[in-house]
Design a protein around this motif. Structure first.
Motif, short mmCIF file in Angstrom:
data_model
loop_
_atom_site.label_atom_id
_atom_site.label_comp_id
_atom_site.label_asym_id
_atom_site.label_seq_id
_atom_site.Cartn_x
_atom_site.Cartn_y
_atom_site.Cartn_z
N LEU A 56 -50.34 -1.59 4.20
CA LEU A 56 -50.43 -2.65 3.73
C LEU A 56 -49.97 -3.98 4.78
N VAL A 57 -50.72 -4.70 4.84
CA VAL A 57 -50.11 -6.11 5.52
C VAL A 57 -50.27 -7.28 4.83
N VAL A 58 -49.04 -7.75 4.41
CA VAL A 58 -48.80 -8.85 3.71
C VAL A 58 -47.97 -10.05 4.36
N ASP A 59 -48.57 -11.24 4.65
CA ASP A 59 -47.72 -12.30 5.22
C ASP A 59 -47.11 -11.76 6.49
N GLY A 60 -47.87 -11.02 7.37
CA GLY A 60 -47.40 -10.90 8.70
C GLY A 60 -46.56 -9.51 8.67
N ALA A 61 -45.94 -8.92 7.49
CA ALA A 61 -45.38 -7.69 7.41
C ALA A 61 -46.39 -6.63 7.28
N THR A 62 -45.98 -5.27 7.90
CA THR A 62 -46.78 -4.11 7.55
C THR A 62 -45.92 -3.05 7.17
N ASN A 63 -46.44 -2.45 5.86
CA ASN A 63 -45.74 -1.19 5.42
C ASN A 63 -46.77 0.03 5.69
N PRO A 64 -46.55 0.86 6.78
CA PRO A 64 -47.37 1.63 7.31
C PRO A 64 -47.59 2.86 6.27
N ASP A 65 -48.94 2.96 6.01
CA ASP A 65 -49.40 4.27 5.11
C ASP A 65 -48.80 4.37 3.82
N ALA A 66 -48.65 3.14 3.39
CA ALA A 66 -48.06 2.89 1.91
C ALA A 66 -49.13 3.07 0.80
N ALA A 67 -50.42 3.42 1.22
CA ALA A 67 -51.50 3.59 0.09
C ALA A 67 -52.16 4.81 0.61
N TRP A 68 -52.58 5.69 -0.38
CA TRP A 68 -53.40 6.79 -0.10
C TRP A 68 -54.24 6.93 -0.96
N TYR A 69 -55.38 7.74 -0.60
CA TYR A 69 -56.42 8.04 -1.44
C TYR A 69 -57.07 9.21 -0.99
N TYR A 70 -57.99 9.98 -2.00
CA TYR A 70 -58.50 11.21 -1.51
C TYR A 70 -60.19 10.65 -1.47
N PRO A 71 -60.71 10.83 -0.09
CA PRO A 71 -61.96 10.38 -0.20
C PRO A 71 -63.13 11.57 -0.78
N GLU A 72 -62.77 12.81 -0.63
CA GLU A 72 -63.46 14.07 -1.18
C GLU A 72 -62.51 14.89 -2.03
N PRO A 73 -62.08 14.51 -3.09
CA PRO A 73 -61.05 15.29 -3.63
C PRO A 73 -61.73 16.64 -4.22
N LEU A 74 -60.70 17.52 -4.26
CA LEU A 74 -60.95 19.14 -4.85
C LEU A 74 -61.77 18.89 -6.04
N PRO A 75 -62.43 19.80 -6.84
CA PRO A 75 -62.62 19.59 -8.22
C PRO A 75 -61.53 19.61 -8.91
#
Length: 93
Positions: A56-75
């Motif tokens: 996440l990048v907000v007003d020049g501050a970065t929060n590394p790897d603060a959001a995640w997702y599964y592009p191809e989730p298992l069933p």
């Protein structure tokens, strides 16, 4: 309406989240992509599959790897396809 906030800004807002293991997964369309930066980080969950991350990048501050997702989730985790969850100090509620 569930909101995800970090650094004083609403990153995501939806009344259509899916809760898995206590985490709200927001529909990608309900996340403000302007605050997402690509990350090369990946992790593996035995029942959900391979997770990818955004910083996440907000007003020049970065929060590394603060959001995640599964592009191809298992069933077993199909319901979280095209959804994003947050952690690392992101307030969700």
């Amino acid at each position: 309406m569930v909101k995800a906030r970090w650094n004083g800004v609403v990153i995501a807002e939806s009344d259509e989240t899916v809760v898995v293991e206590g985490n709200h997964y927001f529909p990608r369309a309900h996340v403000n992509a302007a605050y997402l930066a690509p990350s090369s980080t990946q992790t593996r969950c035995p029942w959900k599959g391979t997770a990818s991350y955004h910083s996440l990048v907000v007003d020049g501050a970065t929060n590394p790897d603060a959001a995640w997702y599964y592009p191809e989730p298992l069933p077993a985790a199909a319901e979280i396809r095209d959804r994003i969850a947050f952690w690392k100090g992101v307030e969700v509620g």
